[in-house]
Design a protein around this motif. Structure first.
Motif, short mmCIF file in Angstrom:
data_model
loop_
_atom_site.label_atom_id
_atom_site.label_comp_id
_atom_site.label_asym_id
_atom_site.label_seq_id
_atom_site.Cartn_x
_atom_site.Cartn_y
_atom_site.Cartn_z
N GLN A 88 3.65 10.35 -7.01
CA GLN A 88 4.64 10.67 -8.05
C GLN A 88 3.96 11.00 -9.37
O GLN A 88 4.35 11.95 -10.07
N LEU A 89 2.93 10.23 -9.74
CA LEU A 89 2.20 10.51 -10.97
C LEU A 89 1.46 11.84 -10.88
O LEU A 89 1.39 12.59 -11.86
N MET A 90 0.92 12.14 -9.71
CA MET A 90 0.22 13.42 -9.54
C MET A 90 1.19 14.59 -9.62
O MET A 90 0.81 15.70 -10.02
N GLY A 91 2.46 14.33 -9.27
CA GLY A 91 3.47 15.38 -9.38
C GLY A 91 3.72 15.81 -10.81
O GLY A 91 4.28 16.88 -11.05
N ALA A 92 3.33 14.99 -11.78
CA ALA A 92 3.52 15.33 -13.19
C ALA A 92 2.35 16.13 -13.76
O ALA A 92 2.49 16.75 -14.82
N VAL A 93 1.20 16.13 -13.08
CA VAL A 93 0.02 16.78 -13.65
C VAL A 93 -0.64 17.78 -12.71
O VAL A 93 -1.36 18.68 -13.16
N PRO A 97 0.82 -1.23 0.00
CA PRO A 97 0.00 0.00 0.00
C PRO A 97 0.84 1.27 0.00
O PRO A 97 0.47 2.27 -0.62
N TYR A 98 1.99 1.24 0.69
CA TYR A 98 2.88 2.40 0.69
C TYR A 98 3.44 2.64 -0.71
O TYR A 98 3.52 3.78 -1.16
N GLY A 136 -1.97 8.56 2.55
CA GLY A 136 -2.48 7.74 1.45
C GLY A 136 -2.31 6.26 1.71
O GLY A 136 -3.17 5.45 1.34
N THR A 137 -1.21 5.89 2.37
CA THR A 137 -0.97 4.49 2.70
C THR A 137 -2.07 3.94 3.61
O THR A 137 -2.57 2.83 3.40
N VAL A 138 -2.44 4.73 4.62
CA VAL A 138 -3.49 4.29 5.55
C VAL A 138 -4.82 4.11 4.82
O VAL A 138 -5.52 3.10 5.01
N LEU A 139 -5.19 5.06 3.96
CA LEU A 139 -6.45 4.96 3.23
C LEU A 139 -6.47 3.74 2.30
O LEU A 139 -7.45 2.99 2.25
N ILE A 183 3.52 5.79 -5.69
CA ILE A 183 3.38 5.88 -7.15
C ILE A 183 2.31 6.90 -7.51
O ILE A 183 2.48 7.71 -8.43
N ILE A 184 1.18 6.89 -6.79
CA ILE A 184 0.11 7.84 -7.07
C ILE A 184 0.59 9.27 -6.86
O ILE A 184 0.33 10.16 -7.68
#
Length: 434
Positions: A89-94, A80-81, A119-122, A86-87
């Motif tokens: 990091q991808l959001m950092g591009a957009v 999950p971490y 985010g890991t907890v969710l 990854i999420i």
């Protein structure tokens, strides 16, 4: 003898010795946790909750060191971490907000790490529900409490387990050697190697065949090491500038562009895509078309599967490289520091020059990654057992090689700082310079 001497040098350095023993202790705690069964589960009644290492649940179980199949408190492990990271990091591009955080240096990294933990907890809470429901469906006789109580308990225990594993990884990074999160994933993968090798030896009647397979595995590992460490170094000249009575600059440095800048991510993304049909098939068991696609996506040794898988890997290699490497940002940083590439004008021409070189080295790199991705299927078609075939390539091999090299480089740095010879005097680990 020199290799033995280098290992002895490690334990002559008190700080390095303490760090290594600290890492070993943390890894032992992690492996112990994978064998502790969740509350409300009768371990003796557990049936196979995962398939082979080639399907979604089998691959997940491989990454968490078998805790998923044993319904351990670390069943979700650190995955999950990784998903949350990854999420982000991808959001950092957009997303402009995350782009701003990435430019804020240490404070930005602290906020990103905090958001990753949230985010890991969710993600763990959601995945823990899915894990509990899957376990109730596959091994109902193993559940000794009510379904509602088991789901609630699972959410609490699995989330706490993942947070604890995340904390262990951070402790390794801070007080040990290497990247803690990566080491936890690698140790989970390596834990399956002895069993897989023993199964391969028992399956084959001829020891010569096993030795030949091990020899091929060594060649594959060597090739992956070359892929992981390969880079194109672009010379960068820095102009001289006078500050007071001192002269700065006037030197030539190099901008390293890695052949495999995307790392293991293209294979992970491609495998996620290939697992979609089998995942959808669980929701539509009566649909013949869906079941046909499910059967196709489950046959990882098929030629059509391997070709499509390789094409997707090549695509995601270019996609992820474009996300993690920004030629414009490189050119701007170079210009601000007074650097330029000889024969190339600063600004737009530098951006185009870096982008062209990046495209040229990414193409052969992506093809090589695609070959590595389908090597387990090739090995399985030549008679290697599926469990052992997974170590011939794919995500498992890339993670093991990249994490091992990163850890060795950090140990090498400690040795060199104290004037000891490193592990490789002649063919040095990449990163150690003359």
């Amino acid at each position: 003898m020199s290799l033995i001497q280098n290992f002895q040098n490690i334990f002559k350095i008190e700080e390095l010795r303490k760090r290594i023993f600290y890492v070993i202790g943390i890894l032992l705690i992690y492996r112990l946790g994978t064998y502790i069964t969740m509350p409300g589960v009768d371990a003796s009644q557990l049936t196979a909750t995962t398939g082979a290492a080639t399907d979604l649940l089998g691959l997940f179980d491989l990454f968490v060191g078998g805790a998923f199949a044993r319904a351990g408190v670390f069943a979700l492990g650190i995955m999950p971490y990784i998903t949350a990271a990854i999420i982000i990091q991808l959001m950092g591009a957009v997303v402009p907000y995350f782009q701003k955080l990435q430019r804020e240096g240490e404070e930005g990294r602290r906020k990103i790490n905090q958001l990753t933990r949230y985010g890991t907890v969710l993600i763990t809470l959601v995945q823990s529900i899915g894990f509990s429901i899957n376990l109730m469906n596959t091994s109902p006789e193993a559940i000794v409490v009510s379904n509602t109580a088991f789901i609630i308990t699972g959410m609490i225990v699995l989330t706490a387990g993942t947070v604890f594993v995340m904390w262990l990884g951070e402790r390794i990074t801070e007080r040990g050697i290497g990247n803690g999160i990566s080491l936890l994933i690698m140790i989970g993968i390596i834990a399956a190697l002895p069993t897989s090798l023993l199964n391969e030896i028992q399956t084959k009647d001829n020891i010569i065949i096993v030795l030949f397979e091990l020899g091929v595995l060594v060649l594959v590992v060597s090739s992956v090491v070359l892929l992981t460490q390969g880079q194109r170094r672009i010379p960068v000249q820095y102009a001289k500038r006078v500050v007071g009575r001192k002269v700065y600059g006037g030197t030539t440095q190099y901008l390293p562009l890695r052949v495999n800048a995307a790392g293991v991510m293209p294979i992970i993304f491609a495998q996620s895509i290939m697992f979609i049909p089998s995942t959808v098939g669980t929701f539509f068991p009566g649909n013949e078309t869906v079941q046909m696609l499910t059967a196709w996506s489950s046959d990882f040794t098929g030629v059509a599967y391997s070709i499509i898988f390789a094409i997707i890997v090549v695509f995601f290699t270019f996609f992820y490289t474009a996300i993690v490497i920004n030629p414009k940002q490189m050119a701007d940083t170079m210009k601000q520091q007074g650097g330029f590439i000889p024969g190339v004008r600063p600004g737009k021409q530098t951006v185009e020059f870096i982008d062209n070189i990046l495209s040229r080295i990414t193409l052969p790199g992506s093809i090589f990654i695609a070959i590595v991705a389908i090597l387990p299927a090739v090995a399985a078609n030549f008679g290697v057992t599926p469990g052992f075939a997974m170590f011939y390539g794919g995500t498992s091999l890339l993670i093991i090689v990249s994490v091992s090299l990163d850890t060795l480089q950090q140990i090498e740095s400690h040795l060199m700082m104290r004037h000891y010879d490193g592990f490789m005097k002649t063919g040095r680990i990449r990163g150690r310079r003359r």
